[in-house]
Structures are given as structure tokens and as C-alpha cells.
Design a protein around this motif. Sequence first.
Motif, short mmCIF file in Angstrom:
data_model
loop_
_atom_site.label_atom_id
_atom_site.label_comp_id
_atom_site.label_asym_id
_atom_site.label_seq_id
_atom_site.Cartn_x
_atom_site.Cartn_y
_atom_site.Cartn_z
N ILE A 68 0.84 -1.20 0.00
CA ILE A 68 0.00 0.00 0.00
C ILE A 68 0.88 1.25 0.00
N ILE A 69 1.87 1.27 0.87
CA ILE A 69 2.73 2.46 0.99
C ILE A 69 3.56 2.66 -0.27
N PHE A 70 4.20 1.62 -0.75
CA PHE A 70 5.11 1.75 -1.89
C PHE A 70 4.36 2.19 -3.15
N CYS A 71 3.27 1.50 -3.47
CA CYS A 71 2.52 1.84 -4.70
C CYS A 71 1.87 3.22 -4.57
N GLY A 72 1.36 3.52 -3.38
CA GLY A 72 0.75 4.84 -3.20
C GLY A 72 1.76 5.96 -3.38
N TRP A 73 2.91 5.83 -2.75
CA TRP A 73 3.95 6.84 -2.91
C TRP A 73 4.42 6.94 -4.37
N ALA A 74 4.58 5.80 -5.04
CA ALA A 74 5.09 5.80 -6.41
C ALA A 74 4.20 6.62 -7.34
N VAL A 75 2.89 6.57 -7.11
CA VAL A 75 1.97 7.32 -7.99
C VAL A 75 1.76 8.74 -7.47
N PHE A 76 1.51 8.88 -6.17
CA PHE A 76 1.24 10.20 -5.60
C PHE A 76 2.37 11.19 -5.86
N LEU A 77 3.60 10.72 -5.74
CA LEU A 77 4.74 11.64 -5.87
C LEU A 77 4.87 12.22 -7.28
N GLN A 78 4.20 11.62 -8.26
CA GLN A 78 4.23 12.19 -9.60
C GLN A 78 3.45 13.50 -9.68
N ALA A 79 2.60 13.76 -8.69
CA ALA A 79 1.78 14.98 -8.68
C ALA A 79 2.41 16.10 -7.86
N VAL A 80 3.59 15.88 -7.32
CA VAL A 80 4.19 16.85 -6.40
C VAL A 80 4.99 17.93 -7.13
N SER A 81 5.59 17.61 -8.23
CA SER A 81 6.48 18.56 -8.91
C SER A 81 5.68 19.66 -9.62
N LEU A 82 6.07 20.90 -9.36
CA LEU A 82 5.42 22.05 -10.01
C LEU A 82 5.80 22.18 -11.48
N THR A 83 6.82 21.46 -11.91
CA THR A 83 7.25 21.56 -13.31
C THR A 83 6.35 20.76 -14.24
N ARG A 84 5.50 19.90 -13.71
CA ARG A 84 4.62 19.09 -14.54
C ARG A 84 3.34 19.87 -14.86
N PRO A 85 2.68 19.54 -15.96
CA PRO A 85 1.43 20.23 -16.32
C PRO A 85 0.36 20.03 -15.24
N VAL A 86 -0.50 21.03 -15.10
CA VAL A 86 -1.55 20.99 -14.07
C VAL A 86 -2.46 19.78 -14.27
N VAL A 87 -2.83 19.52 -15.52
CA VAL A 87 -3.74 18.39 -15.78
C VAL A 87 -3.09 17.08 -15.36
N MET A 88 -1.82 16.92 -15.66
CA MET A 88 -1.12 15.69 -15.28
C MET A 88 -1.08 15.55 -13.75
N ARG A 89 -0.84 16.64 -13.05
CA ARG A 89 -0.79 16.58 -11.59
C ARG A 89 -2.15 16.19 -11.01
N ARG A 90 -3.21 16.72 -11.58
CA ARG A 90 -4.55 16.35 -11.12
C ARG A 90 -4.80 14.85 -11.33
N VAL A 91 -4.45 14.37 -12.53
CA VAL A 91 -4.69 12.96 -12.86
C VAL A 91 -3.88 12.05 -11.94
N MET A 92 -2.61 12.37 -11.72
CA MET A 92 -1.77 11.52 -10.89
C MET A 92 -2.21 11.55 -9.43
N MET A 93 -2.72 12.67 -8.96
CA MET A 93 -3.21 12.72 -7.59
C MET A 93 -4.44 11.83 -7.44
N GLY A 94 -5.36 11.90 -8.39
CA GLY A 94 -6.53 11.03 -8.34
C GLY A 94 -6.16 9.57 -8.52
N LEU A 95 -5.21 9.29 -9.42
CA LEU A 95 -4.79 7.91 -9.65
C LEU A 95 -4.09 7.34 -8.41
N GLY A 96 -3.31 8.18 -7.73
CA GLY A 96 -2.65 7.71 -6.50
C GLY A 96 -3.67 7.29 -5.46
N LEU A 97 -4.75 8.06 -5.33
CA LEU A 97 -5.79 7.70 -4.36
C LEU A 97 -6.46 6.39 -4.77
#
Length: 334
Positions: A68-97
Motif C-alpha cells: 500500500i505504501i510503496f505503490c501509493g507513494w510511487a503514484v502520488f509523488l508524480q503529482a508533487v512537482s510544479l514543473t509538470r502540467p496541471v492536468v497531469m498533476r490532477r490525474v496523478m493525484m486522483g490515480l494515486g488515491l
Amino acid sequence: MASFRETIDFRALRFALAFPLLLAVGFVVCAQMLRNDLPNPVAVMWNADGGTSFAPFGAYVAGGAALIIFCGWAVFLQAVSLTRPVVMRRVMMGLGLTVSLFITSVVAAGLVGQSGLADARDSHVDPIVLAMGSGAAVALGVVMMFAFKPDPRWTREDDVALEEELRLLEDPDLAHDTLRLWVHARSSVFIMIVVSALFPAALIAVAVPWLGALVAAAALVGAGFLFARVRADRGGLQVFAGGIVRVLTVPAVDIAAAAPAEVKAADYGGWGWRHHDDATAMLVGSGPAVVVRKLNGGRVALSAGTQASADKLAGVLNRAAHRAQGDGQAQHPG
């Protein structure tokens, strides 16, 4: 070059790290509550041929929590960087959940399916827990995609807004030289369109459906050109037929003068958008309008709804033209 701290959304980072961790803790606590009802060892894998793999209870729970921890972190952390597009960050945050909750549902369904059994060989993954958990994971993931608001960043739209505010400070009258209005034909005109076009179209549709639909669509398009959205500001004049299709654009630097007038639509070729000789018109009927004379000798006529609106629109266009031509002379004094 931006520092590492400036490229990280720390609010998103805190959530990305804490949520899978707390979810894993919750799984461990709930698993301990079921421990006395579970066989020893517990099943960890069910094969298609009926075989089952086993592991100690502690290993199952620890492995599930780690997954649970490893897979959750692996996906959630893709939404943390401000250099990524806003839409991608939204998608990765929802996908992490979704991923975190789905894995929790799978390992929890594996334990619930073994509850109350003496031998894990007779166990199976509980379908109700798996179905409910998976459905909730997808639904909450979609909600997260829409609810997550990435940290605001300065964009080109912000540059435009800042430039507009600076112009307002330099020229306080600019805020009053913006006009938006809608104009439309009289209600009797639309009633006439319904009677003369839509009713016959309904009768035609009984025999030839596609022809009736074509007649109705043509009537609706024609009615749309009897609505107009007018926008006048420092940049000049824009007119949109039906509020959508831009049919007239007159930059402020091309305007010689604008004056309110009572016009007859027949003088400009009729209702709607018309172009005749040196005149272009967007008239929804006869009555109050604004006639714009261009520096190249052309004319533009557009309906203004009321006499007061016509006076105000003409004033905005005249001031915009005077300001634009004054700016042009200042930039080219020679």
C-alpha cells in the motif's frame, strides 16, 4: 534556475506521503481485529487450478501494508512537482488515491475471505469487500482529480492581467471604457419564425424526417443571427452573431468616428449580417444603432438595442479611437 524547493508543492507532498502511510496503519489495525478468526498460516495467493500459497499472518499484513505504501507513494509523488502540467498533476493525484485504496481493498478482501475458517485451503477472496472497495477507489479517485487544486503559478494569463491593471493605473477612465451588451430582434419576429418555419418542419418530419430536421435547423440558424453580442473596449469593436460567431472586428486605430443613429435595416440590405458596397452591418432590426466611419472610408452599422446604449457605445468607441490614434502619433512623432 529555480531551486529544488521552488519546484515542489509541499501541500501535495504532505498528502502524498501521509495518506498511504495512514491507510497502511488502518489496514494493520483492522487486520489485528480479525486475527483470532483467521487460520494459521493464512493464504496469500489462490491459483486457477485450486492451489493455494501460504504465509504467516505477520508476513501477510506487513507485506500488504508495504505494498500500500510503496505503490501509493510511487503514484502520488508524480503529482508533487510544479514543473509538470496541471492536468497531469490532477490525474496523478486522483490515480494515486485510486491505487492506494484498490490495493487496500484487495489485501483486505483476502483476509475477510478467510475469516471463520479452520483451513486456509477452503478460503477465497471476499467478492463483496473487493467490489465495494474497488468501486469506492475509482469514485474517490475521480473526485480527487476535480478537487485537487495545484499551487498557483504565474502564467501568461497573469501577465496579461497585470498589464491590464497597469493600464488602469495609468488611465483610470479605461475601466469605464468597456462595454458588453446583447441585442436581439423583437419577440414578434421569433414568433413569426416559429409559425412560418418550425411548425411546417414538424409536419414535414412526419413524412420525411431528415428534411424536416433540415428545415428546423435552418430556421434556428437564421434565428441565431438575430441575436448579437457586442464588445467594445480600448482595442476597438467586436460583434458576435448568436453570441458565438465573430462577424465584425474594427480595431480602434481604424475608427474615424462613431455616432448613434436611427437606422432602417433595409438601407443596409436587411436583418442579420450584411455587406454591401462600402458598408458592413450586423442589424437585428430597424431602430437604435451605431454607425462607425472607418479611416479607409468604409462604414459599419450595428444594432444597439436602445438609444441610451447607442449613445454609450458610440462614446466608448470614440474615446478608444482617440486614445489609440494618440498613442500611434506618440510612438511615431515623425
